[in-house]
Design a protein around this motif. Structure first.
Motif, PDB file in Angstrom:
ATOM      1  N   ALA A  97       0.828  -1.201   0.000  1.00 33.15           N
ATOM      2  CA  ALA A  97       0.000   0.000   0.000  1.00 33.15           C
ATOM      3  C   ALA A  97       0.863   1.252   0.000  1.00 33.15           C
ATOM      4  O   ALA A  97       0.500   2.282  -0.546  1.00 33.15           O
ATOM      5  N   VAL A  98       2.003   1.171   0.662  1.00 25.52           N
ATOM      6  CA  VAL A  98       2.911   2.312   0.700  1.00 25.52           C
ATOM      7  C   VAL A  98       3.744   2.393  -0.570  1.00 25.52           C
ATOM      8  O   VAL A  98       4.005   3.467  -1.105  1.00 25.52           O
ATOM      9  N   GLY A  99       4.162   1.216  -1.073  1.00 29.83           N
ATOM     10  CA  GLY A  99       5.078   1.205  -2.205  1.00 29.83           C
ATOM     11  C   GLY A  99       4.455   1.500  -3.545  1.00 29.83           C
ATOM     12  O   GLY A  99       5.070   2.134  -4.404  1.00 29.83           O
ATOM     13  N   ILE A 100       3.201   1.052  -3.738  1.00 28.22           N
ATOM     14  CA  ILE A 100       2.568   1.202  -5.046  1.00 28.22           C
ATOM     15  C   ILE A 100       2.473   2.660  -5.490  1.00 28.22           C
ATOM     16  O   ILE A 100       2.787   2.978  -6.635  1.00 28.22           O
ATOM     17  N   PRO A 101       2.031   3.606  -4.635  1.00 30.30           N
ATOM     18  CA  PRO A 101       1.951   4.998  -5.093  1.00 30.30           C
ATOM     19  C   PRO A 101       3.285   5.536  -5.584  1.00 30.30           C
ATOM     20  O   PRO A 101       3.337   6.298  -6.551  1.00 30.30           O
ATOM     21  N   CYS A 102       4.379   5.128  -4.927  1.00 31.77           N
ATOM     22  CA  CYS A 102       5.698   5.576  -5.362  1.00 31.77           C
ATOM     23  C   CYS A 102       6.036   5.043  -6.741  1.00 31.77           C
ATOM     24  O   CYS A 102       6.576   5.756  -7.598  1.00 31.77           O
ATOM     25  N   ILE A 103       5.704   3.754  -6.947  1.00 31.29           N
ATOM     26  CA  ILE A 103       5.999   3.135  -8.235  1.00 31.29           C
ATOM     27  C   ILE A 103       5.148   3.766  -9.331  1.00 31.29           C
ATOM     28  O   ILE A 103       5.618   4.028 -10.436  1.00 31.29           O
TER      29      ILE A 103
ATOM     30  N   SER B 170     -10.592  -9.528 -18.363  1.00 31.63           N
ATOM     31  CA  SER B 170     -11.115  -8.430 -19.172  1.00 31.63           C
ATOM     32  C   SER B 170      -9.939  -7.549 -19.531  1.00 31.63           C
ATOM     33  O   SER B 170      -8.966  -7.463 -18.767  1.00 31.63           O
ATOM     34  N   PRO B 171      -9.978  -6.888 -20.698  1.00 31.37           N
ATOM     35  CA  PRO B 171      -8.867  -5.993 -21.052  1.00 31.37           C
ATOM     36  C   PRO B 171      -8.638  -4.907 -20.012  1.00 31.37           C
ATOM     37  O   PRO B 171      -7.505  -4.528 -19.731  1.00 31.37           O
ATOM     38  N   GLU B 172      -9.741  -4.410 -19.417  1.00 25.61           N
ATOM     39  CA  GLU B 172      -9.601  -3.332 -18.438  1.00 25.61           C
ATOM     40  C   GLU B 172      -8.822  -3.797 -17.212  1.00 25.61           C
ATOM     41  O   GLU B 172      -7.958  -3.076 -16.700  1.00 25.61           O
ATOM     42  N   LYS B 173      -9.108  -5.016 -16.728  1.00 28.98           N
ATOM     43  CA  LYS B 173      -8.410  -5.517 -15.542  1.00 28.98           C
ATOM     44  C   LYS B 173      -7.011  -6.015 -15.896  1.00 28.98           C
ATOM     45  O   LYS B 173      -6.088  -5.909 -15.088  1.00 28.98           O
ATOM     46  N   ALA B 174      -6.869  -6.558 -17.101  1.00 22.83           N
ATOM     47  CA  ALA B 174      -5.540  -7.003 -17.516  1.00 22.83           C
ATOM     48  C   ALA B 174      -4.581  -5.827 -17.652  1.00 22.83           C
ATOM     49  O   ALA B 174      -3.364  -5.998 -17.536  1.00 22.83           O
ATOM     50  N   ALA B 175      -5.136  -4.638 -17.877  1.00 25.63           N
ATOM     51  CA  ALA B 175      -4.284  -3.458 -18.011  1.00 25.63           C
ATOM     52  C   ALA B 175      -3.447  -3.220 -16.758  1.00 25.63           C
ATOM     53  O   ALA B 175      -2.354  -2.652 -16.823  1.00 25.63           O
ATOM     54  N   ILE B 176      -3.937  -3.653 -15.613  1.00 22.84           N
ATOM     55  CA  ILE B 176      -3.190  -3.492 -14.364  1.00 22.84           C
ATOM     56  C   ILE B 176      -1.869  -4.250 -14.443  1.00 22.84           C
ATOM     57  O   ILE B 176      -0.811  -3.748 -14.058  1.00 22.84           O
ATOM     58  N   PHE B 177      -1.912  -5.493 -14.976  1.00 20.69           N
ATOM     59  CA  PHE B 177      -0.698  -6.302 -15.064  1.00 20.69           C
ATOM     60  C   PHE B 177       0.188  -5.831 -16.216  1.00 20.69           C
ATOM     61  O   PHE B 177       1.395  -6.029 -16.185  1.00 20.69           O
ATOM     62  N   THR B 178      -0.418  -5.229 -17.243  1.00 25.10           N
ATOM     63  CA  THR B 178       0.379  -4.664 -18.330  1.00 25.10           C
ATOM     64  C   THR B 178       1.143  -3.447 -17.844  1.00 25.10           C
ATOM     65  O   THR B 178       2.317  -3.259 -18.178  1.00 25.10           O
ATOM     66  N   ALA B 179       0.470  -2.630 -17.046  1.00 29.00           N
ATOM     67  CA  ALA B 179       1.118  -1.421 -16.537  1.00 29.00           C
ATOM     68  C   ALA B 179       2.156  -1.751 -15.478  1.00 29.00           C
ATOM     69  O   ALA B 179       3.167  -1.052 -15.349  1.00 29.00           O
TER      70      ALA B 179
ATOM     71  N   PRO C 276       4.117  -4.950 -14.624  1.00 26.99           N
ATOM     72  CA  PRO C 276       4.496  -6.354 -14.846  1.00 26.99           C
ATOM     73  C   PRO C 276       5.037  -7.035 -13.593  1.00 26.99           C
ATOM     74  O   PRO C 276       4.918  -8.252 -13.453  1.00 26.99           O
ATOM     75  N   PHE C 277       5.608  -6.269 -12.676  1.00 22.29           N
ATOM     76  CA  PHE C 277       6.181  -6.876 -11.473  1.00 22.29           C
ATOM     77  C   PHE C 277       5.124  -7.559 -10.608  1.00 22.29           C
ATOM     78  O   PHE C 277       5.452  -8.400  -9.773  1.00 22.29           O
ATOM     79  N   LEU C 278       3.835  -7.223 -10.808  1.00 20.13           N
ATOM     80  CA  LEU C 278       2.779  -7.837 -10.008  1.00 20.13           C
ATOM     81  C   LEU C 278       2.745  -9.350 -10.193  1.00 20.13           C
ATOM     82  O   LEU C 278       2.363 -10.084  -9.288  1.00 20.13           O
TER      83      LEU C 278
END
Length: 477
Positions: free
Chosen positions: A8-14, A210-219, A221-223
């Motif tokens: 939660a702390v790291g994601i905003p920085c990334i 869904s393409p919309e949710k897959a966009a999270i992993f595209t944006a 990739p480290f997830l």
């Protein structure tokens, strides 16, 4: 979607870092993009999009920006088509360049790499569609008319005797019929493990892929490298999805092979394929097709059947006319069958209107494959918004009204008996199981109208309970 305090702390920085990098490398488009809502830096239009019902957002945007809309989600460009006419022009007539699919990482991470709907255009898809056509084409579907009739008649009995929610009966009909035709497996009754696991896999898939949710992993990739415990919701179940997918690919298929070896196999798509195959048979692809027949058909066909029952409830004049047509053609002492279909155009018009009125799959997506055409950028996801097409007043006046007559000529015949509604897709990605799906829906609807009268339930005081159509993602309510 991440649930730990550290993330939660790291994601905003990334996010800030990635956004800064992307802003220094802005894309340059040689041609203007279609109009659309103004995006935020990096996030694009993600915060404006209803992630559970994106088709409603796209339809609302269409009222402002037109029938072709550009939006962006986490760096991925979406071109949404809200017009059936435009969709046919692009996705049908120019299918050679509009038939690919993006790599949906959530699809692969969930173990559903074989998903026909999302396979990129290439050799794997061609193999699947070749066998799909071989085992589910219109001529072969005729061989399963009798079993469709048996299960439809049983559906009528179950609906007549149902004491609980009728939704269970409609899904049981669709699921058991598909399993019977595909594997020769009788899943009627309670406690079938295969059916329970297949439904579990569907539940996970419909919320993740869904393409919309897959966009999270595209944006980000480290997830993909993070352990399962970092995730919450459906994403946390992707490991379970992989396990289920492998079980369902192999177990029922191998069961049919064993039955064939000892002479106990029932007539089914898999048994027919194996009996006609030579030593070079592509069994792995057939496993994928058999499972996709279930996964691709259960939700869509069940949703369409429930929409049919809803329409008959809300439009009693339509129900009465359809029943009169059946009685005139078939008689009162005989059940209609698929051989009667050409003589029952009004019933066919009803089912065509069912698919238009509430499309079972409101969104379809195509991938812009090779080169630039018109005003689109290479690499954009082309989304066919079937919901907006179904509500296009230019094509379907008074579109919110259920009106089968819009599909009939002045003399009461279907406007085009061989018309392929947009709900089955476009071009080279048109649904390969559409003939079986249409037969499944038609047989059930004909049996219901021949025997039952669909009417409002009554409360404890004997007053009619009014019904308001409400749909949730994944299934009709």
């Amino acid at each position: 979607m991440l649930s730990t305090h550290i993330l939660a702390v790291g994601i905003p920085c990334i996010i800030a870092l990635v956004a800064a990098l992307r802003l220094t490398r802005r894309r340059v488009y040689p041609l203007p993009l279609p109009p659309g809502p103004r995006p935020l830096p990096f996030l694009g239009n993600a915060l404006q999009l209803d992630s559970e019902r994106p088709w409603l957002t796209y339809t609302a945007w269409g009222k402002t920006y037109g029938k072709i809309i550009h939006s962006r989600v986490l760096g991925i460009d979406f071109i949404t088509i809200n017009s059936e006419t435009i969709a046919r022009e692009l996705l049908d007539k120019r299918s050679a360049i509009y038939s690919d699919r993006p790599v949906i990482r959530t699809n692969e991470l969930s173990g559903l790499y074989f998903n026909t709907l999302l396979l990129p255009y290439g050799e794997a898809l061609r193999r699947q569609r070749k066998i799909f056509h071989q085992v589910f084409r219109a001529e072969v579907s005729i061989l399963y008319h009798d079993i469709c009739s048996r299960y439809a008649n049983e559906l009528v009995i179950n609906l007549l005797n149902a004491t609980s929610d009728l939704q269970e009966e409609t899904q049981a009909y669709t699921a058991s019929l598909i399993m019977a035709v595909t594997y020769g497996r009788d899943t009627r009754g309670n406690g079938d493990s295969l059916l329970a696991r297949a439904n579990e896999l569907l539940d996970i898939g419909r919320h993740v892929i869904s393409p919309e949710k897959a966009a999270i992993f595209t944006a980000f990739p480290f997830l993909e490298k993070l352990p399962v415990w970092c995730f919450s919701g459906a994403f946390a179940l992707m490991e379970r999805s992989r396990e289920l997918a492998q079980q369902l690919l192999n177990e029922p298929f191998n069961e049919v092979k064993a039955q064939m070896a000892n002479g106990t196999a029932s007539h089914s798509v898999v048994a027919d394929f194996l009996s006609q195959a030579d030593g070079n048979a592509d069994e792995e692809t057939m496993k994928e097709i058999a499972l996709m027949a279930y996964m691709g058909g259960i939700d869509t066909t069940t949703s369409a059947l429930r929409t049919f029952l809803l329409a008959m409830l809300l439009y009693p004049d339509v129900q009465a006319r359809a029943r009169a047509e059946i009685n005139q053609v078939v008689g009162h002492d005989k059940m209609p069958c698929l051989d009667d279909r050409p003589s029952l155009p009004y019933l066919s018009a009803i089912l065509r209107e069912v698919l238009r009125w509430y499309p079972p799959a409101p969104l379809g997506s195509e991938w812009y494959m090779r080169h630039q055409m018109m005003i689109f950028t290479t690499g954009a996801v082309i989304v066919g918004n079937q919901w907006a097409m179904s509500r296009d007043e230019d094509t379907y006046p008074d579109a919110s009204r259920f009106d089968p007559s819009r599909h009939l000529t002045v003399d009461g015949q279907l406007t085009d008996p061989f018309a392929n509604l947009f709900v089955f897709g476009h071009g080279r990605r048109v649904c390969p199981g559409r003939w079986f799906a249409e037969n499944t829906l038609w047989t059930a609807a004909a049996a219901v109208l021949a025997v039952l009268h669909v009417d409002h339930a009554k409360d404890s005081n004997g007053d009619r309970i009014e019904v308001k159509p409400e749909y949730t993602t994944g299934r009709a309510m």
